[in-house]
Write a protein that holds these residues in place. Structure first.
Motif, PDB file in Angstrom:
ATOM      1  N   UNK A  82       0.810  -1.222   0.000  1.00 10.07           N
ATOM      2  CA  UNK A  82       0.000   0.000   0.000  1.00 10.07           C
ATOM      3  C   UNK A  82       0.843   1.271   0.000  1.00 10.07           C
ATOM      4  N   UNK A  83       2.147   1.124  -0.173  1.00  7.94           N
ATOM      5  CA  UNK A  83       3.050   2.274  -0.167  1.00  7.94           C
ATOM      6  C   UNK A  83       3.474   2.573  -1.609  1.00  7.94           C
ATOM      7  N   UNK A  84       2.988   3.669  -2.180  1.00  7.93           N
ATOM      8  CA  UNK A  84       3.273   3.942  -3.594  1.00  7.93           C
ATOM      9  C   UNK A  84       4.750   4.142  -3.919  1.00  7.93           C
ATOM     10  N   UNK A  85       5.527   4.661  -2.994  1.00  2.83           N
ATOM     11  CA  UNK A  85       6.957   4.848  -3.272  1.00  2.83           C
ATOM     12  C   UNK A  85       7.683   3.513  -3.364  1.00  2.83           C
ATOM     13  N   UNK A  86       7.409   2.638  -2.433  1.00  2.00           N
ATOM     14  CA  UNK A  86       8.051   1.319  -2.447  1.00  2.00           C
ATOM     15  C   UNK A  86       7.594   0.541  -3.679  1.00  2.00           C
ATOM     16  N   UNK A  87       6.316   0.576  -3.980  1.00  2.00           N
ATOM     17  CA  UNK A  87       5.815  -0.198  -5.120  1.00  2.00           C
ATOM     18  C   UNK A  87       6.300   0.353  -6.456  1.00  2.00           C
ATOM     19  N   UNK A  88       6.780   1.574  -6.470  1.00  2.00           N
ATOM     20  CA  UNK A  88       7.381   2.137  -7.684  1.00  2.00           C
ATOM     21  C   UNK A  88       8.859   1.769  -7.781  1.00  2.00           C
ATOM     22  N   UNK A  89       9.568   1.824  -6.674  1.00  2.00           N
ATOM     23  CA  UNK A  89      11.012   1.574  -6.680  1.00  2.00           C
ATOM     24  C   UNK A  89      11.389   0.096  -6.776  1.00  2.00           C
ATOM     25  N   UNK A  90      10.563  -0.789  -6.247  1.00  2.00           N
ATOM     26  CA  UNK A  90      10.935  -2.199  -6.140  1.00  2.00           C
ATOM     27  C   UNK A  90      10.889  -2.994  -7.450  1.00  2.00           C
ATOM     28  N   UNK A  91       9.833  -2.917  -8.242  1.00  2.00           N
ATOM     29  CA  UNK A  91       9.742  -3.805  -9.410  1.00  2.00           C
ATOM     30  C   UNK A  91      10.922  -3.749 -10.394  1.00  2.00           C
ATOM     31  N   UNK A  92      11.497  -2.596 -10.703  1.00  2.00           N
ATOM     32  CA  UNK A  92      12.630  -2.615 -11.639  1.00  2.00           C
ATOM     33  C   UNK A  92      13.871  -3.345 -11.118  1.00  2.00           C
ATOM     34  N   UNK A  93      13.934  -3.599  -9.820  1.00  2.00           N
ATOM     35  CA  UNK A  93      15.082  -4.295  -9.250  1.00  2.00           C
ATOM     36  C   UNK A  93      14.977  -5.806  -9.390  1.00  2.00           C
ATOM     37  N   UNK A  94      13.786  -6.307  -9.572  1.00  2.00           N
ATOM     38  CA  UNK A  94      13.576  -7.755  -9.640  1.00  2.00           C
ATOM     39  C   UNK A  94      14.098  -8.303 -10.965  1.00  2.00           C
ATOM     40  N   UNK A  95      14.971  -9.279 -10.860  1.00  2.00           N
ATOM     41  CA  UNK A  95      15.507  -9.938 -12.049  1.00  2.00           C
ATOM     42  C   UNK A  95      14.394 -10.742 -12.711  1.00  2.00           C
ATOM     43  N   UNK A  96      14.388 -10.776 -14.018  1.00  2.00           N
ATOM     44  CA  UNK A  96      13.394 -11.568 -14.727  1.00  2.00           C
ATOM     45  C   UNK A  96      13.638 -13.042 -14.444  1.00  2.00           C
ATOM     46  N   UNK A  97      12.570 -13.822 -14.539  1.00  2.00           N
ATOM     47  CA  UNK A  97      12.676 -15.260 -14.299  1.00  2.00           C
ATOM     48  C   UNK A  97      13.650 -15.895 -15.279  1.00  2.00           C
ATOM     49  N   UNK A  98      14.468 -16.770 -14.780  1.00  2.00           N
ATOM     50  CA  UNK A  98      15.441 -17.453 -15.621  1.00  2.00           C
ATOM     51  C   UNK A  98      14.800 -18.632 -16.342  1.00  2.00           C
ATOM     52  N   UNK A  99      13.926 -19.327 -15.644  1.00  2.00           N
ATOM     53  CA  UNK A  99      13.284 -20.483 -16.263  1.00  2.00           C
ATOM     54  C   UNK A  99      11.963 -20.089 -16.887  1.00  2.00           C
ATOM     55  N   UNK A 100      11.565 -20.824 -17.896  1.00  2.00           N
ATOM     56  CA  UNK A 100      10.369 -20.502 -18.669  1.00  2.00           C
ATOM     57  C   UNK A 100       9.084 -20.926 -18.096  1.00  2.00           C
TER      58      UNK A 100
END
Length: 100
Positions: A82-100
């Motif tokens: 529910x925190x708009x700042x955290x929800x904006x900053x966090x997703x670009x840091x997540x590495x894409x899934x390696x497995x399909x």
């Protein structure tokens, strides 16, 4: 040792425990040639330190970090959903899934 300090501080002084854990996590990330602030962000999140969490997320984004620690990012996202700042900053840091 670090484990002994954590063990001793946990029941007696959660604030001191947080300081020890965060200081170590940040120093490890900063000392690395390829920094990863995911653990430091997770520690800040678990202890509810929004200010430090935002600073750590911003530092990681500035470094162009991609975190493979999916469990950390999921738990941070869940806690701060529910925190708009955290929800904006966090997703670009997540590495894409390696497995399909």
């Amino acid at each position: 040792s670090y484990a002994r300090v954590v063990e001793q501080m946990a029941p007696r002084n959660p604030a001191a425990l947080y300081d020890v854990m965060l200081t170590r996590a940040l120093s490890q990330a900063e000392a690395s040639a390829d920094p990863d602030h995911s653990w430091a962000a997770f520690v800040a999140s678990v202890f509810g330190d929004r200010t430090q969490l935002l600073a750590t997320l911003a530092r990681a984004r500035a470094n162009g970090e991609q975190w493979g620690a999916a469990g950390f990012t999921r738990r941070i996202a869940r806690r701060w959903r529910d925190d708009p700042q955290v929800t904006t900053l966090l997703p670009p840091l997540a590495q894409e899934r390696i497995e399909g």
